[in-house]
Design a protein around this motif. Structure first.
Motif, short mmCIF file in Angstrom:
data_model
loop_
_atom_site.label_atom_id
_atom_site.label_comp_id
_atom_site.label_asym_id
_atom_site.label_seq_id
_atom_site.Cartn_x
_atom_site.Cartn_y
_atom_site.Cartn_z
N LEU A 80 2.24 -7.50 -2.01
CA LEU A 80 3.24 -6.59 -2.56
C LEU A 80 4.09 -5.92 -1.49
N ARG A 81 3.78 -6.19 -0.22
CA ARG A 81 4.31 -5.32 0.84
C ARG A 81 5.83 -5.25 0.86
N ASN A 82 6.49 -6.33 0.41
CA ASN A 82 7.94 -6.29 0.45
C ASN A 82 8.56 -5.65 -0.79
N THR A 83 7.72 -5.31 -1.77
CA THR A 83 8.27 -4.71 -2.99
C THR A 83 7.92 -3.23 -3.10
N ILE A 84 6.90 -2.79 -2.38
CA ILE A 84 6.44 -1.42 -2.55
C ILE A 84 7.49 -0.42 -2.06
N PRO A 85 7.89 0.50 -2.94
CA PRO A 85 8.83 1.54 -2.51
C PRO A 85 8.17 2.40 -1.44
N ASN A 86 8.87 2.61 -0.35
CA ASN A 86 8.26 3.28 0.78
C ASN A 86 7.73 4.68 0.43
N ARG A 87 8.47 5.37 -0.44
CA ARG A 87 8.09 6.76 -0.70
C ARG A 87 6.78 6.90 -1.45
N ILE A 88 6.38 5.87 -2.23
CA ILE A 88 5.12 6.00 -2.97
C ILE A 88 4.07 5.00 -2.48
N ILE B 133 0.45 6.11 -2.66
CA ILE B 133 -0.06 6.16 -4.03
C ILE B 133 -0.36 4.75 -4.53
N VAL B 134 0.53 3.81 -4.21
CA VAL B 134 0.28 2.42 -4.62
C VAL B 134 -1.02 1.93 -4.01
N VAL C 198 -3.93 3.44 -5.87
CA VAL C 198 -4.15 2.85 -7.21
C VAL C 198 -4.85 1.51 -7.07
N ALA D 227 -8.59 0.95 -8.54
CA ALA D 227 -8.83 -0.06 -9.57
C ALA D 227 -9.93 -1.01 -9.13
#
Lengths: 234, 216
Positions: B67-75, B78-79, B82, B86
């Motif tokens: 996911l590293r290229n999709t994760i919004p930097n600001r959250i 939190i990602v 999660v 999980a």
């Protein structure tokens, strides 16, 4: 696409949370039957432990089916009522008024005769405590006891689930000579109480010890009519 | 052929072997100490904990790396949380279903894998900037490095504290004072302080063998 924009961030977070929630719910539903089975086996092991029958998770079900010859539910007057004793959840029963409460009884065949096992539930210091008390056929002498807890302090209150605490219950009586229910007093060794009704409490675990004493007193009191009836005609 | 070689190239193998020694999460980075003290009184829970952490850190590394290229930097934190949470809940549920007695022993510590610093550390430091395969190796390596220390500590604590190894008695009953012998278990070994001291000794041994690790 602006990966730092508000909309992207918001949508990303929402989708992720929904996906994870769905995944976890699926796992929970898929594994539930197996987990339920495990807690049932543990309950059977605890019931058998109160009459000094050691079992492993593997043979508990077989031994239980063999040894526990009868189980039924009584009400506060000691009359048998409908219900499956094993499935009665004491936590929900405790929330009901006494007259509607279901009180389970298990009869267990041991090498030393039939024992009557009564489940108990009360409050410790940090959370619920529960256990099983096995009585001889005289409905007075304790044959064995098994206690468990959710989160009592290790080394202190948690000691209630160890043999060191449980063993001394054997041979104690819950009625005095006049037939009055006195239950069991969990006390310091220098506290005055008739020896046949007293077991040693746990140093540093006073609140748990007292909670256990209260649990025995309350629950045995609920069973009092049943016990007296059984005593009359065994 | 060339691709397969690349899978286990020297650089990739270093990802696996480094955490076992020169960048060990417990003895060198001093992460994940609290669970190392708590679950090592016996070997069985130590091994289950080691496997659980390895599984969670490896899978979390792969997922975050994918996911590293999709994760919004600001959250991103939190990602990561999660994903870890999980996976930890999944591990907890599986343990409850298949090894109930061990799950009862580990009780709260499985849930506390979520707060294990090794996990967040690897996700933030490695998985966010590397490809899935490398991240997977890094996760396995770090889990193994963590687990190896746990199992070593568990070995000594169970041997000296309870006289058994993996639940099997190795010190004969007849040696014990209670049976007329000369031996007694060291009750201190069962308590967490001795776990800390055991880890201290391991760190000492490791540093005396690998002088590069000694700070000036």
């Amino acid at each position: 696409m602006n990966r730092n924009g508000n909309i992207y961030t918001f949508v990303y977070a929402s989708v992720m949370v929904v996906l994870v929630a769905a995944l976890l719910s699926a796992a929970s539903i898929a594994l539930q039957p197996k987990q339920k089975k495990n807690t049932e086996i543990e309950k059977k092991q605890n019931i058998l432990a109160s009459v000094h029958i050691e079992t492993t998770a593997k043979d508990a079900e077989k031994v239980y089916a063999e040894k526990v010859i009868k189980s039924y539910v009584v009400d506060m007057n000691g009359n048998e009522v409908e219900g499956d004793a094993f499935l009665v959840d004491l936590k929900t029963e405790k929330a009901k008024p006494l007259s509607e409460r279901k009180l389970p009884v298990f009869e267990c065949q041991t090498d030393e005769g039939v024992k009557y096992i009564l489940p108990l539930r009360g409050a410790g210091l940090w959370g619920p405590i529960w256990g099983y008390l096995a009585l001889n056929e005289d409905m007075n002498t304790i044959y064995g006891a098994n206690f468990a807890h959710q989160g009592e302090t290790p080394g202190l209150g948690a000691e209630i689930s160890t043999p060191i605490f449980e063993e001394p219950f054997k041979g104690k009586t819950i009625f005095d000579e006049s037939g009055k229910l006195v239950s069991i007093i969990v006390a310091k060794s220098n506290e005055k109480a008739p020896e046949q009704h007293k077991v040693d409490g746990i140093s540093g675990g006073t609140i748990t010890s007292k909670g256990l004493q209260q649990m025995l007193a309350d629950d045995l009191n609920n069973y009092q009519n049943f016990l007296n009836k059984k005593k009359m005609k065994p | 052929m060339s691709e397969r070689e690349a899978l286990f190239s020297k650089k990739n193998l270093k990802l696996l072997s480094d955490p076992l020694n020169s960048s060990n999460p417990i003895t060198v980075q001093v992460l994940g100490i609290c669970s190392a003290l708590a679950v090592t009184a016996q070997m069985k829970p130590a091994i289950v904990m080691a496997l659980s952490v390895t599984a969670v850190v490896a899978l979390a590394n792969v997922i975050i790396s994918l996911l590293r290229n999709t994760i919004p930097n600001r959250i991103r934190i939190i990602v990561q949380l999660v994903v870890i949470a999980a996976l930890v809940i999944l591990v907890d549920q599986v343990l409850k279903a298949y090894v109930y007695d061990v799950s009862k022993q580990l009780s709260v510590f499985v849930g506390l894998i979520i707060t294990n610093c090794i996990l967040m550390g690897r996700l933030e430091a490695f998985a966010l900037g590397n490809k899935p395969w490398q991240s997977f190796l890094d996760g396995i390596g770090n889990g193994a490095g963590y687990g190896a220390i746990l199992i070593i500590v568990g070995f000594f604590r169970e041997l000296l504290g309870s006289g058994s190894i993996y639940g099997f008695r190795v010190i004969p009953e007849s040696w014990y004072i209670t049976h007329g012998g000369f031996y007694a278990n060291n009750g201190m070994m069962i308590l967490p302080p001795m776990a800390l001291i055991t880890i201290g000794i391991i760190i000492w041994v490791q540093r005396s063998r690998n002088r590069k690790l000694i700070e000036n």
